[in-house]
Design an enzyme around this catalytic site. Sequence first.
Site, PDB file in Angstrom:
ATOM      1  N   ASP A   1       5.277  -3.692  -6.053  1.00  0.00           N
ATOM      2  CA  ASP A   1       6.111  -3.249  -4.929  1.00  0.00           C
ATOM      3  C   ASP A   1       7.564  -3.309  -5.366  1.00  0.00           C
ATOM      4  O   ASP A   1       7.902  -4.008  -6.311  1.00  0.00           O
ATOM      5  CB  ASP A   1       5.904  -4.184  -3.723  1.00  0.00           C
ATOM      6  CG  ASP A   1       6.106  -3.473  -2.391  1.00  0.00           C
ATOM      7  OD1 ASP A   1       5.120  -3.272  -1.660  1.00  0.00           O
ATOM      8  OD2 ASP A   1       7.266  -3.092  -2.080  1.00  0.00           O
TER       9      ASP A   1
ATOM     10  N   VAL B   1       8.008   2.923  -8.023  1.00  0.00           N
ATOM     11  CA  VAL B   1       7.098   3.906  -8.627  1.00  0.00           C
ATOM     12  C   VAL B   1       7.795   5.215  -8.992  1.00  0.00           C
ATOM     13  O   VAL B   1       7.242   6.039  -9.727  1.00  0.00           O
ATOM     14  CB  VAL B   1       5.872   4.205  -7.715  1.00  0.00           C
ATOM     15  CG1 VAL B   1       5.008   2.967  -7.526  1.00  0.00           C
ATOM     16  CG2 VAL B   1       6.289   4.813  -6.376  1.00  0.00           C
TER      17      VAL B   1
ATOM     18  N   ASN C   1      -0.762   3.879  -3.914  1.00  0.00           N
ATOM     19  CA  ASN C   1      -0.631   3.758  -2.456  1.00  0.00           C
ATOM     20  C   ASN C   1       0.813   3.845  -1.960  1.00  0.00           C
ATOM     21  O   ASN C   1       1.042   4.284  -0.838  1.00  0.00           O
ATOM     22  CB  ASN C   1      -1.260   2.422  -2.026  1.00  0.00           C
ATOM     23  CG  ASN C   1      -0.872   2.035  -0.628  1.00  0.00           C
ATOM     24  OD1 ASN C   1      -1.396   2.578   0.355  1.00  0.00           O
ATOM     25  ND2 ASN C   1       0.072   1.110  -0.478  1.00  0.00           N
TER      26      ASN C   1
ATOM     27  N   TYR D   1       6.960  15.513   3.895  1.00  0.00           N
ATOM     28  CA  TYR D   1       5.788  14.617   3.855  1.00  0.00           C
ATOM     29  C   TYR D   1       4.503  15.439   3.753  1.00  0.00           C
ATOM     30  O   TYR D   1       3.606  15.093   2.975  1.00  0.00           O
ATOM     31  CB  TYR D   1       5.785  13.737   5.110  1.00  0.00           C
ATOM     32  CG  TYR D   1       4.788  12.597   5.076  1.00  0.00           C
ATOM     33  CD1 TYR D   1       5.027  11.449   4.325  1.00  0.00           C
ATOM     34  CD2 TYR D   1       3.598  12.658   5.807  1.00  0.00           C
ATOM     35  CE1 TYR D   1       4.115  10.392   4.304  1.00  0.00           C
ATOM     36  CE2 TYR D   1       2.682  11.615   5.791  1.00  0.00           C
ATOM     37  CZ  TYR D   1       2.950  10.483   5.039  1.00  0.00           C
ATOM     38  OH  TYR D   1       2.042   9.443   5.012  1.00  0.00           O
TER      39      TYR D   1
ATOM     40  N   LYS E   1       2.034  15.163   0.554  1.00  0.00           N
ATOM     41  CA  LYS E   1       0.648  14.686   0.658  1.00  0.00           C
ATOM     42  C   LYS E   1      -0.346  15.787   0.265  1.00  0.00           C
ATOM     43  O   LYS E   1      -1.428  15.488  -0.255  1.00  0.00           O
ATOM     44  CB  LYS E   1       0.377  14.131   2.053  1.00  0.00           C
ATOM     45  CG  LYS E   1       1.151  12.835   2.356  1.00  0.00           C
ATOM     46  CD  LYS E   1       0.819  11.681   1.378  1.00  0.00           C
ATOM     47  CE  LYS E   1       1.440  10.353   1.776  1.00  0.00           C
ATOM     48  NZ  LYS E   1       1.152   9.268   0.832  1.00  0.00           N
TER      49      LYS E   1
HETATM   50  N1  NAD Z   1       0.504   3.897   8.278  1.00  0.00           N
HETATM   51  C1  NAD Z   1       0.034   5.095   8.492  1.00  0.00           C
HETATM   52  O1  NAD Z   1      -0.176   5.511   9.667  1.00  0.00           O
HETATM   53  C2  NAD Z   1      -0.311   6.003   7.330  1.00  0.00           C
HETATM   54  C3  NAD Z   1      -1.036   7.175   7.607  1.00  0.00           C
HETATM   55  C4  NAD Z   1      -1.350   8.014   6.550  1.00  0.00           C
HETATM   56  C5  NAD Z   1      -0.981   7.696   5.260  1.00  0.00           C
HETATM   57  N2  NAD Z   1      -0.267   6.564   5.018  1.00  0.00           N
HETATM   58  C6  NAD Z   1       0.116   6.292   3.631  1.00  0.00           C
HETATM   59  O2  NAD Z   1      -0.338   5.003   3.266  1.00  0.00           O
HETATM   60  C7  NAD Z   1       0.519   4.455   2.270  1.00  0.00           C
HETATM   61  C8  NAD Z   1       0.936   3.049   2.675  1.00  0.00           C
HETATM   62  O3  NAD Z   1       1.560   3.106   3.931  1.00  0.00           O
HETATM   63  P1  NAD Z   1       1.746   1.837   4.875  1.00  0.00           P
HETATM   64  O4  NAD Z   1       1.508   2.329   6.266  1.00  0.00           O
HETATM   65  O5  NAD Z   1       0.991   0.698   4.376  1.00  0.00           O
HETATM   66  O6  NAD Z   1       3.327   1.627   4.698  1.00  0.00           O
HETATM   67  P2  NAD Z   1       4.210   0.288   4.712  1.00  0.00           P
HETATM   68  O7  NAD Z   1       5.611   0.790   4.869  1.00  0.00           O
HETATM   69  O8  NAD Z   1       3.670  -0.688   5.692  1.00  0.00           O
HETATM   70  O9  NAD Z   1       3.997  -0.314   3.242  1.00  0.00           O
HETATM   71  C9  NAD Z   1       4.365   0.420   2.109  1.00  0.00           C
HETATM   72  C10 NAD Z   1       4.683  -0.525   0.971  1.00  0.00           C
HETATM   73  O10 NAD Z   1       5.032   0.291  -0.154  1.00  0.00           O
HETATM   74  C11 NAD Z   1       6.231  -0.209  -0.721  1.00  0.00           C
HETATM   75  N3  NAD Z   1       6.948   0.902  -1.362  1.00  0.00           N
HETATM   76  C12 NAD Z   1       7.510   1.977  -0.772  1.00  0.00           C
HETATM   77  N4  NAD Z   1       8.092   2.744  -1.696  1.00  0.00           N
HETATM   78  C13 NAD Z   1       7.917   2.149  -2.897  1.00  0.00           C
HETATM   79  C14 NAD Z   1       8.308   2.455  -4.213  1.00  0.00           C
HETATM   80  N5  NAD Z   1       9.077   3.522  -4.489  1.00  0.00           N
HETATM   81  N6  NAD Z   1       7.926   1.637  -5.205  1.00  0.00           N
HETATM   82  C15 NAD Z   1       7.204   0.519  -4.939  1.00  0.00           C
HETATM   83  N7  NAD Z   1       6.826   0.168  -3.718  1.00  0.00           N
HETATM   84  C16 NAD Z   1       7.178   0.968  -2.693  1.00  0.00           C
HETATM   85  C17 NAD Z   1       7.019  -0.818   0.451  1.00  0.00           C
HETATM   86  O11 NAD Z   1       7.973  -1.767   0.008  1.00  0.00           O
HETATM   87  C18 NAD Z   1       5.879  -1.436   1.262  1.00  0.00           C
HETATM   88  O12 NAD Z   1       5.604  -2.761   0.862  1.00  0.00           O
HETATM   89  C19 NAD Z   1       1.680   5.454   2.113  1.00  0.00           C
HETATM   90  O13 NAD Z   1       1.432   6.276   0.991  1.00  0.00           O
HETATM   91  C20 NAD Z   1       1.611   6.277   3.391  1.00  0.00           C
HETATM   92  O14 NAD Z   1       2.139   7.566   3.221  1.00  0.00           O
HETATM   93  C21 NAD Z   1       0.078   5.700   6.026  1.00  0.00           C
END
Ligand code: NAD
Length: 253
Positions: free
Chosen positions: A37, A64, A90, A156, A160
């Site tokens: 992270d 990342v 992720n 977005y 995706k």
């Molecule tokens: N929560 C939702 O409703 C949802 C729905 C569809 C898809 N997603 C996808 O799921 C994945 C995770 O989402 P989440 O809801 O857990 O989000 P979140 O914001 O709760 O957690 C994301 C984590 O990724 C880390 N992060 C972000 N950018 C980063 C980078 N450049 N390098 C390293 N770490 C990084 C953040 O610090 C955080 O700890 C994402 O790809 C998101 O697009 C989420």
Amino acid sequence: MGRLEKKVAIITGSGAGIGKAIATHYAEEGAKVVIVDFNEEALHTTVNELKKAGHEAIGIKVNVAVEEDVAKMVNETVKTFGRVDILVNNAGVGDNMQAAENVKDETWQRVMDINVTGVMRGLRQVIPVFLANGGGTIVNMASISGLTGGRGGLAYTAAKHAVVGMTKNIASQYGPQNIRCNAIAPAHVETGFAATMTNVDEFGMQIATRGLNLLPKAGTIQDISNIAIFLASEESAYINGVTLAADAGWSAY
Ligand SMILES: NC(=O)c1ccc[n+]([C@@H]2O[C@H](COP(=O)([O-])OP(=O)(O)OC[C@H]3O[C@@H](n4cnc5c(N)ncnc54)[C@H](O)[C@@H]3O)[C@@H](O)[C@H]2O)c1
């Protein structure tokens, strides 16, 4: 015996939310996990929690979007655990629901850098290691916005869709070499993700939430980690290049 016994798994964005749930579930199934992270505090908290629970875990601070960081992520994993078996791409960020007419260059660039280029960097770094090991498994975190057109902003949705495309490309090109690459496309999951959005585009949000009343329920992080376990384990050995909608049937309407 756990379903991922002795496997070494890197999970990006695993300091919080879905990534943290996946890392925890993988560790509970016997994997050695690498918490990745760019939020150092969240990273350390997750690693400490896992170690306290008796699991094998290390943390690596990585953005990342930065090639050297992603190279370090793979190299340090190999140095510590001797191999990599699973990569979960992720980490991802939202686009404040910006509709086409309101897209800000800065938002577009950040979303592409993290959600698209970040995934490519992970793939590019891990595939040589997988080839040398005789195979490996990749799970990409897409979104329902990667399968449908009206659930997010322009950046977005484009990003995706690119993740879904990369998933098929890897499966197609490297499947014969025992590399599997599948993706998960969640609808709404309760995490801190929504809170990271600022100055949300009113029009974009209004359009993206059309039909929200048809979503039977929000997903939990465990709903998603269950799918991530399945896709990383031998139970899904005959599945490659697929993006699984995790939306309680919302997009089936
Ligand atoms: N929560 C939702 O409703 C949802 C729905 C569809 C898809 N997603 C996808 O799921 C994945 C995770 O989402 P989440 O809801 O857990 O989000 P979140 O914001 O709760 O957690 C994301 C984590 O990724 C880390 N992060 C972000 N950018 C980063 C980078 N450049 N390098 C390293 N770490 C990084 C953040 O610090 C955080 O700890 C994402 O790809 C998101 O697009 C989420």
